[in-house]
Design a protein around this motif. Structure first.
Motif, PDB file in Angstrom:
ATOM      1  N   GLN A 185       0.829  -1.209   0.000  1.00 40.90           N
ATOM      2  CA  GLN A 185       0.000   0.000   0.000  1.00 40.90           C
ATOM      3  C   GLN A 185       0.861   1.257   0.000  1.00 40.90           C
ATOM      4  N   ILE A 186       1.964   1.230   0.757  1.00 33.16           N
ATOM      5  CA  ILE A 186       2.870   2.375   0.779  1.00 33.16           C
ATOM      6  C   ILE A 186       3.492   2.586  -0.600  1.00 33.16           C
ATOM      7  N   ASP A 187       3.883   1.488  -1.255  1.00 33.77           N
ATOM      8  CA  ASP A 187       4.488   1.595  -2.592  1.00 33.77           C
ATOM      9  C   ASP A 187       3.507   2.189  -3.602  1.00 33.77           C
ATOM     10  N   ARG A 188       2.229   1.842  -3.488  1.00 31.91           N
ATOM     11  CA  ARG A 188       1.227   2.333  -4.434  1.00 31.91           C
ATOM     12  C   ARG A 188       0.839   3.769  -4.162  1.00 31.91           C
ATOM     13  N   GLY A 189       1.024   4.237  -2.910  1.00 30.88           N
ATOM     14  CA  GLY A 189       0.668   5.612  -2.567  1.00 30.88           C
ATOM     15  C   GLY A 189      -0.686   5.687  -1.887  1.00 30.88           C
ATOM     16  N   PHE A 193      -4.522   4.192  -2.467  1.00 31.89           N
ATOM     17  CA  PHE A 193      -5.095   3.345  -1.418  1.00 31.89           C
ATOM     18  C   PHE A 193      -6.505   3.789  -1.070  1.00 31.89           C
ATOM     19  N   VAL A 194      -6.697   5.096  -0.879  1.00 34.35           N
ATOM     20  CA  VAL A 194      -8.020   5.602  -0.518  1.00 34.35           C
ATOM     21  C   VAL A 194      -9.039   5.273  -1.607  1.00 34.35           C
ATOM     22  N   ALA A 195      -8.635   5.356  -2.854  1.00 33.35           N
ATOM     23  CA  ALA A 195      -9.562   5.128  -3.964  1.00 33.35           C
ATOM     24  C   ALA A 195     -10.041   3.680  -4.024  1.00 33.35           C
ATOM     25  N   THR A 196      -9.218   2.738  -3.573  1.00 30.47           N
ATOM     26  CA  THR A 196      -9.569   1.307  -3.696  1.00 30.47           C
ATOM     27  C   THR A 196      -9.633   0.602  -2.347  1.00 30.47           C
ATOM     28  N   CYS A 197      -9.729   1.376  -1.242  1.00 30.20           N
ATOM     29  CA  CYS A 197      -9.577   0.768   0.084  1.00 30.20           C
ATOM     30  C   CYS A 197     -10.711  -0.198   0.426  1.00 30.20           C
ATOM     31  N   ASN A 198     -11.891  -0.023  -0.138  1.00 23.61           N
ATOM     32  CA  ASN A 198     -12.975  -0.956   0.172  1.00 23.61           C
ATOM     33  C   ASN A 198     -12.598  -2.386  -0.201  1.00 23.61           C
ATOM     34  N   THR A 229     -15.679   9.412   6.255  1.00 26.50           N
ATOM     35  CA  THR A 229     -16.368  10.420   7.055  1.00 26.50           C
ATOM     36  C   THR A 229     -15.576  11.727   7.096  1.00 26.50           C
ATOM     37  N   LEU A 230     -14.327  11.682   6.620  1.00 31.32           N
ATOM     38  CA  LEU A 230     -13.469  12.863   6.647  1.00 31.32           C
ATOM     39  C   LEU A 230     -13.529  13.609   5.322  1.00 31.32           C
ATOM     40  N   ALA A 231     -13.073  14.852   5.358  1.00 29.84           N
ATOM     41  CA  ALA A 231     -12.978  15.630   4.120  1.00 29.84           C
ATOM     42  C   ALA A 231     -12.024  14.930   3.161  1.00 29.84           C
ATOM     43  N   GLU A 232     -12.270  15.070   1.879  1.00 33.36           N
ATOM     44  CA  GLU A 232     -11.487  14.338   0.879  1.00 33.36           C
ATOM     45  C   GLU A 232      -9.996  14.635   0.979  1.00 33.36           C
ATOM     46  N   ALA A 233      -9.645  15.891   1.232  1.00 33.44           N
ATOM     47  CA  ALA A 233      -8.230  16.253   1.303  1.00 33.44           C
ATOM     48  C   ALA A 233      -7.532  15.630   2.508  1.00 33.44           C
ATOM     49  N   ARG A 235      -8.154  12.567   3.771  1.00 39.17           N
ATOM     50  CA  ARG A 235      -8.171  11.101   3.779  1.00 39.17           C
ATOM     51  C   ARG A 235      -6.794  10.463   3.598  1.00 39.17           C
ATOM     52  N   PRO A 236      -5.937  10.922   2.663  1.00 45.07           N
ATOM     53  CA  PRO A 236      -4.613  10.288   2.545  1.00 45.07           C
ATOM     54  C   PRO A 236      -3.783  10.410   3.829  1.00 45.07           C
ATOM     55  N   TYR A 237      -3.863  11.553   4.494  1.00 43.61           N
ATOM     56  CA  TYR A 237      -3.102  11.735   5.738  1.00 43.61           C
ATOM     57  C   TYR A 237      -3.656  10.822   6.841  1.00 43.61           C
ATOM     58  N   ALA A 238      -4.978  10.711   6.888  1.00 37.61           N
ATOM     59  CA  ALA A 238      -5.584   9.814   7.867  1.00 37.61           C
ATOM     60  C   ALA A 238      -5.215   8.359   7.573  1.00 37.61           C
ATOM     61  N   ALA A 239      -5.142   7.998   6.302  1.00 39.25           N
ATOM     62  CA  ALA A 239      -4.760   6.631   5.931  1.00 39.25           C
ATOM     63  C   ALA A 239      -3.350   6.316   6.415  1.00 39.25           C
ATOM     64  N   VAL A 240      -2.429   7.279   6.273  1.00 36.55           N
ATOM     65  CA  VAL A 240      -1.063   7.073   6.772  1.00 36.55           C
ATOM     66  C   VAL A 240      -1.079   6.796   8.266  1.00 36.55           C
ATOM     67  N   ARG A 241      -1.841   7.599   8.995  1.00 33.13           N
ATOM     68  CA  ARG A 241      -1.915   7.418  10.447  1.00 33.13           C
ATOM     69  C   ARG A 241      -2.509   6.060  10.812  1.00 33.13           C
ATOM     70  N   GLU A 242      -3.625   5.697  10.186  1.00 35.51           N
ATOM     71  CA  GLU A 242      -4.303   4.444  10.529  1.00 35.51           C
ATOM     72  C   GLU A 242      -3.447   3.234  10.178  1.00 35.51           C
ATOM     73  N   LEU A 243      -2.830   3.232   8.998  1.00 37.71           N
ATOM     74  CA  LEU A 243      -1.972   2.101   8.619  1.00 37.71           C
ATOM     75  C   LEU A 243      -0.738   2.048   9.509  1.00 37.71           C
ATOM     76  N   GLY A 244      -0.248   3.216   9.927  1.00 37.00           N
ATOM     77  CA  GLY A 244       0.883   3.234  10.853  1.00 37.00           C
ATOM     78  C   GLY A 244       0.531   2.608  12.186  1.00 37.00           C
ATOM     79  N   GLN A 245      -0.671   2.874  12.691  1.00 38.41           N
ATOM     80  CA  GLN A 245      -1.094   2.269  13.955  1.00 38.41           C
ATOM     81  C   GLN A 245      -1.250   0.760  13.819  1.00 38.41           C
ATOM     82  N   ILE A 246      -1.779   0.314  12.675  1.00 38.07           N
ATOM     83  CA  ILE A 246      -1.904  -1.129  12.437  1.00 38.07           C
ATOM     84  C   ILE A 246      -0.522  -1.786  12.424  1.00 38.07           C
ATOM     85  N   HIS A 247       0.440  -1.123  11.802  1.00 37.67           N
ATOM     86  CA  HIS A 247       1.818  -1.638  11.800  1.00 37.67           C
ATOM     87  C   HIS A 247       2.369  -1.707  13.221  1.00 37.67           C
TER      88      HIS A 247
END
Length: 477
Positions: A185-189, A193-198, A229-233, A235-247
């Motif tokens: 996911q990090i390699d793809r950006g 990730f947000v566009a295909t996360c479902n 649920t977040l503003a579109e702009a 979402r990528p930053y939130a994805a970084v945070r969430e995937l970082g917590q999962i790691h």
């Protein structure tokens, strides 16, 4: 008509229900037993964090229980009737609580509510159905002493250890796949990730379920809905945070032997290892807190696995020298067809001993015993001792102790709500936090209400206001 054992036999749906009800006749399981006129009610401690609330009408044998059972009556209602019929435990005369009044107001005028699935307000069953039901007898429920079998116990213990080791191996295999997935996911950006996360989240979540890591699976499965649920702009930053917590959870689990016991326990719970109520109450190392608790928020969320997660948030008064936990959250999981509430509403107050799960940040708890039953409070939230900026500093310290922390209570004073375009912010002289998007209309009147004092839940992105005291009165979510 008073409740009798003969009537109990007639009402019980089957022999197994009577057997289950017998196991609930212990006084320790009923912290609250009360009566008023033809009604009796109680709170029965089940396997969840919050007790089930049960009420019975002794005239027509109608009843209500907050448990998700599909049997009518459920074992809790049968047990309350049984206790009443035997008369061995005393019921305290008490004013009728609001939840009982609510049940009474929703019963059909003829006092014969239907017994469709999902409606637990059942009185007398149809006589034709009774006629074809197998005979149910209390006499058959006599308990027989169990003989200890050391060889059987040893075989059971060995089987449990084999199962535990097999699950550990499966989880580690699943975490290896997870780390590869995270790298991909990090390699793809993050925009991709947000566009295909479902689709991508669903696939890895199913893999984690197969490898016995349901906690992480649920967290990943819920990630797309949280992002959108977040503003579109944002979402990528939130994805970084969430995937970082999962790691971080994955890394902590694999390195558990190098961590202190509390953080290692956090990692195991986050991955999905269960902790039974019995094991928790028997653990001498857990934090226990006996005091008066106030409900300040009840949050429900439907998960992708078709379970409803119900969080009941509690707080207590705290002094400057008091370092015991001020907050607690009771978490229950029920089917989506079951009750949509824990039985508590904001403003409820009760005295109880809570037992916290082992954690580097004790927050999740279960009720061990109740000393005083639920009653409404005229002071829903203890007075705040810090500003919004000070409360946020407490959140940052909590995040250092538990890096994958979810929602966290922020208690504040001397704050204001301000509006910028369509976004509301809770502000003081040092900090401004965005108010949750779902409250933009509801909280709008607070923008002109002057200095505010209250409490809310911060999820790292937005603040959900729960209860706010204003110069014009109290605002409640």
């Amino acid at each position: 008509m008073a409740i009798s054992l003969e009537k109990l036999e007639a009402l019980a749906p089957d022999q197994a229900s009577l057997a289950a009800a017998r196991s609930l006749l212990r006084p320790a399981l009923w912290p609250t037993l009360a009566e008023a006129e033809e009604l009796c009610w109680g709170e029965c401690q089940g396997s969840g964090a919050t007790p089930y609330r049960v009420v019975v009408n002794e005239v027509d044998h109608g009843y209500k229980c907050t448990c998700p059972s599909r049997k009518f009556p459920c074992k809790h209602a049968l047990a309350l009737m049984w206790i009443r019929a035997e008369g061995k435990l005393s019921f305290v005369s008490s004013p009728v609580p609001e939840w009982v009044k609510d049940w009474l107001s929703r019963r059909r005028p003829d006092n014969k509510p239907d017994n469709r699935p999902g409606n637990l307000e059942v009185s007398q069953e149809d006589e034709n159905q009774r006629a074809i039901r197998p005979s149910v007898r209390i006499a058959l429920q006599q308990e027989t002493p169990k003989k200890a079998d050391s060889q059987t116990d040893a075989r059971s213990a060995a089987a449990r250890e084999r199962n535990r080791a097999a699950r550990e191996a499966a989880i580690l295999e699943g975490l290896a796949h997870l780390e590869t997935w995270l790298s991909d996911q990090i390699d793809r950006g993050m925009v991709n990730f947000v566009a295909t996360c479902n689709q991508t989240c669903r696939a890895i979540a199913q893999r984690l379920v197969d490898t016995k890591a349901p906690g992480l699976a649920s967290r990943i499965d819920a990630l797309p809905s949280h992002l959108f649920t977040l503003a579109e702009a944002a979402r990528p930053y939130a994805a970084v945070r969430e995937l970082g917590q999962i790691h971080l959870i994955s890394a902590a689990y694999r390195r558990a032997s190098e961590l202190d016991e509390a953080l290692a326990a956090d990692a195991r719970q986050a991955v999905g290892w269960p902790v039974t109520r019995e094991a928790l109450l028997a653990d001498p190392a857990v934090v226990r807190q006996h005091t008066c608790w106030t409900v300040f928020a009840v949050v429900t969320e439907t998960q992708p696995d078709r379970l409803r997660r119900i969080e009941t948030w509690l707080c207590r008064e705290q002094t400057a020298q008091d370092d015991a936990p001020q907050y607690a959250v009771l978490i229950d999981f029920v089917p989506v067809t079951g009750a949509a509430s824990s039985g508590y509403v904001p403003g409820d107050q009760f005295e109880a001993e809570l037992v916290y799960y082992r954690s580097s940040l004790p927050l999740r708890a279960v009720i061990a015993s109740v000393s005083r039953g639920t009653q409404p409070s005229s002071h829903p939230v203890p007075a705040a001792t810090t500003t919004l900026a000070g409360a946020y500093s407490q959140y940052e310290r909590a995040l250092q102790r538990l890096p994958w922390l979810g929602s966290f209570p922020l208690s504040f004073r001397e704050a204001t709500v301000r509006r910028r375009d369509d976004q509301l912010y809770l502000c003081d002289q040092q900090l401004a936090l965005p108010v949750h998007s779902s409250q933009r209309t509801q909280a709008l009147p607070l923008t002109g209400a002057g200095p505010l004092e209250g409490i809310g839940l911060w999820n790292g992105y937005e603040l959900t206001l729960a209860c706010v005291e204003t110069p014009l009165g109290r605002w409640v979510r």
